[in-house]
Motif scaffolding. Structure first.
Motif, PDB file in Angstrom:
ATOM      1  N   LEU A  95       0.830  -1.208   0.000  1.00 34.35           N
ATOM      2  CA  LEU A  95       0.000   0.000   0.000  1.00 34.35           C
ATOM      3  C   LEU A  95       0.865   1.260   0.000  1.00 34.35           C
ATOM      4  N   ILE A  96       1.959   1.247   0.749  1.00 35.70           N
ATOM      5  CA  ILE A  96       2.874   2.392   0.766  1.00 35.70           C
ATOM      6  C   ILE A  96       3.404   2.643  -0.648  1.00 35.70           C
ATOM      7  N   GLY A  97       3.729   1.573  -1.365  1.00 35.04           N
ATOM      8  CA  GLY A  97       4.183   1.714  -2.746  1.00 35.04           C
ATOM      9  C   GLY A  97       3.133   2.371  -3.623  1.00 35.04           C
ATOM     10  N   HIS A  98       1.880   1.970  -3.466  1.00 29.83           N
ATOM     11  CA  HIS A  98       0.791   2.573  -4.248  1.00 29.83           C
ATOM     12  C   HIS A  98       0.633   4.056  -3.901  1.00 29.83           C
ATOM     13  N   VAL A  99       0.677   4.371  -2.600  1.00 31.36           N
ATOM     14  CA  VAL A  99       0.520   5.761  -2.175  1.00 31.36           C
ATOM     15  C   VAL A  99       1.667   6.599  -2.737  1.00 31.36           C
ATOM     16  N   ARG A 100       2.885   6.104  -2.653  1.00 30.08           N
ATOM     17  CA  ARG A 100       4.030   6.856  -3.189  1.00 30.08           C
ATOM     18  C   ARG A 100       3.879   7.117  -4.681  1.00 30.08           C
ATOM     19  N   THR A 101       3.422   6.114  -5.424  1.00 29.14           N
ATOM     20  CA  THR A 101       3.228   6.278  -6.861  1.00 29.14           C
ATOM     21  C   THR A 101       2.218   7.391  -7.149  1.00 29.14           C
ATOM     22  N   VAL A 102       1.107   7.386  -6.427  1.00 24.52           N
ATOM     23  CA  VAL A 102       0.082   8.416  -6.612  1.00 24.52           C
ATOM     24  C   VAL A 102       0.608   9.779  -6.168  1.00 24.52           C
ATOM     25  N   ALA A 103       1.266   9.834  -5.005  1.00 25.16           N
ATOM     26  CA  ALA A 103       1.750  11.104  -4.465  1.00 25.16           C
ATOM     27  C   ALA A 103       2.857  11.714  -5.320  1.00 25.16           C
ATOM     28  N   GLU A 104       3.602  10.887  -6.058  1.00 25.08           N
ATOM     29  CA  GLU A 104       4.627  11.424  -6.963  1.00 25.08           C
ATOM     30  C   GLU A 104       3.991  12.221  -8.098  1.00 25.08           C
ATOM     31  N   GLN A 105       2.804  11.824  -8.507  1.00 28.44           N
ATOM     32  CA  GLN A 105       2.106  12.535  -9.583  1.00 28.44           C
ATOM     33  C   GLN A 105       1.524  13.854  -9.075  1.00 28.44           C
ATOM     34  N   ALA A 106       0.981  13.830  -7.876  1.00 30.57           N
ATOM     35  CA  ALA A 106       0.434  15.026  -7.230  1.00 30.57           C
ATOM     36  C   ALA A 106       0.188  14.695  -5.767  1.00 30.57           C
ATOM     37  N   PRO A 107       0.505  15.620  -4.866  1.00 28.79           N
ATOM     38  CA  PRO A 107       0.269  15.345  -3.445  1.00 28.79           C
ATOM     39  C   PRO A 107      -1.221  15.126  -3.169  1.00 28.79           C
ATOM     40  N   PHE A 108      -1.505  14.318  -2.161  1.00 25.35           N
ATOM     41  CA  PHE A 108      -2.890  14.115  -1.738  1.00 25.35           C
ATOM     42  C   PHE A 108      -3.418  15.452  -1.201  1.00 25.35           C
ATOM     43  N   TRP A 109      -4.574  15.865  -1.697  1.00 30.03           N
ATOM     44  CA  TRP A 109      -5.235  17.076  -1.219  1.00 30.03           C
ATOM     45  C   TRP A 109      -6.077  16.697  -0.007  1.00 30.03           C
ATOM     46  N   PRO A 110      -5.797  17.288   1.172  1.00 32.66           N
ATOM     47  CA  PRO A 110      -6.545  16.909   2.370  1.00 32.66           C
ATOM     48  C   PRO A 110      -7.898  17.589   2.503  1.00 32.66           C
ATOM     49  N   GLY A 111      -8.193  18.533   1.630  1.00 33.63           N
ATOM     50  CA  GLY A 111      -9.436  19.283   1.719  1.00 33.63           C
ATOM     51  C   GLY A 111      -9.129  20.747   1.969  1.00 33.63           C
ATOM     52  N   ASP A 112     -10.185  21.551   2.001  1.00 32.66           N
ATOM     53  CA  ASP A 112     -10.035  22.994   2.198  1.00 32.66           C
ATOM     54  C   ASP A 112     -10.451  23.394   3.610  1.00 32.66           C
ATOM     55  N   ASN A 113      -9.980  24.583   3.998  1.00 38.85           N
ATOM     56  CA  ASN A 113     -10.364  25.205   5.276  1.00 38.85           C
ATOM     57  C   ASN A 113     -10.047  24.324   6.477  1.00 38.85           C
ATOM     58  N   LEU A 114      -8.887  23.677   6.447  1.00 37.66           N
ATOM     59  CA  LEU A 114      -8.500  22.793   7.548  1.00 37.66           C
ATOM     60  C   LEU A 114      -8.340  23.590   8.837  1.00 37.66           C
ATOM     61  N   VAL A 115      -8.677  22.936   9.942  1.00 38.66           N
ATOM     62  CA  VAL A 115      -8.534  23.574  11.248  1.00 38.66           C
ATOM     63  C   VAL A 115      -7.177  23.208  11.838  1.00 38.66           C
ATOM     64  N   PRO A 116      -6.625  24.039  12.700  1.00 35.78           N
ATOM     65  CA  PRO A 116      -5.344  23.670  13.317  1.00 35.78           C
ATOM     66  C   PRO A 116      -5.557  22.533  14.318  1.00 35.78           C
ATOM     67  N   PRO A 117      -4.549  21.665  14.470  1.00 29.66           N
ATOM     68  CA  PRO A 117      -4.691  20.600  15.473  1.00 29.66           C
ATOM     69  C   PRO A 117      -4.660  21.191  16.880  1.00 29.66           C
ATOM     70  N   PRO A 118      -5.318  20.545  17.819  1.00 29.87           N
ATOM     71  CA  PRO A 118      -5.294  21.039  19.200  1.00 29.87           C
ATOM     72  C   PRO A 118      -3.869  21.007  19.763  1.00 29.87           C
ATOM     73  N   ARG A 119      -3.570  21.963  20.612  1.00 26.52           N
ATOM     74  CA  ARG A 119      -2.232  22.015  21.233  1.00 26.52           C
ATOM     75  C   ARG A 119      -2.176  21.189  22.509  1.00 26.52           C
ATOM     76  N   GLU A 120      -3.307  20.951  23.084  1.00 31.67           N
ATOM     77  CA  GLU A 120      -3.376  20.172  24.337  1.00 31.67           C
ATOM     78  C   GLU A 120      -3.977  18.806  24.048  1.00 31.67           C
ATOM     79  N   PRO A 121      -3.513  17.781  24.668  1.00 31.79           N
ATOM     80  CA  PRO A 121      -2.426  17.739  25.642  1.00 31.79           C
ATOM     81  C   PRO A 121      -1.072  17.956  24.964  1.00 31.79           C
ATOM     82  N   ARG A 122      -0.112  18.360  25.752  1.00 30.93           N
ATOM     83  CA  ARG A 122       1.237  18.595  25.191  1.00 30.93           C
ATOM     84  C   ARG A 122       1.799  17.318  24.581  1.00 30.93           C
TER      85      ARG A 122
END
Length: 185
Positions: A147-174
């Protein structure tokens, strides 16, 4: 340390899609998709941190949700992170409505079983002719490497788009509550 190019593999209830000849029972997304506003927060953000902050993660790795469960003391610590089922349902919905890039998969039964179990799980297989065998960590890793090989092949053509308007990850817990599961003696 945060590793940014990490991918989540989640297994889920199969669904049919006209674009695929077999039912889709697993989906790979970029970890940042967990920061999508349609994903329950802060749960998605905390799972994102589990994926990207766990010691030893490497860029381009594919992390099954079952591995995160293993890292959270076999699931005993999920209550400190979030409701993974709601998050997976939301991620699947985001992928099905094309609000992010995803790799939908129709995994064969053995591959799905291996990836649904933790990294040290051994599965006993029984066949209709009365014979049997086992499949465990080595076979699971083999599936992941493919699966990692498949993902790398796809990502080499274009990075995976995670979506728009992403929120920042929570800072807590440290620090996230990592405690890889130790099997009972």
């Amino acid at each position: 340390m945060t590793v940014h190019d990490v991918y989540l593999l989640s297994l889920h209830a199969p669904y049919r899609s006209p674009q695929h000849p077999v039912p889709i029972n697993a989906t790979i997304v970029h970890a940042a998709t967990l920061l999508h506003p349609a994903v329950p927060q802060p749960d998605g953000g905390l799972i994102y941190r589990c994926l990207t902050e766990f010691p030893g993660r490497t860029p381009g790795c594919v992390v099954p949700l079952s591995t995160v469960t293993f890292e959270l003391d076999g699931g005993e610590l999920w209550y400190r992170v979030g409701d993974w089922e709601r998050v997976v349902e939301a991620v699947v919905e985001v992928t099905r409505t094309h609000r992010c890039d995803a790799m939908p998969l129709g995994l064969p039964e053995l591959a799905a079983r291996l990836l649904a179990g933790g990294p040290s799980t051994v599965h006993e297989l029984h066949y209709t002719d009365g014979s049997g065998s086992s499949a465990g960590p080595a076979q699971r890793q083999q599936q992941l490497d493919e699966l990692i090989g498949h993902v790398r092949t796809v990502a080499e053509q274009a990075p995976f788009w995670p979506g728009d308007n992403l929120v920042p990850p929570p800072r807590e817990p440290r620090t996230m509550p990592y405690q890889p599961h130790a099997p009972s003696p």
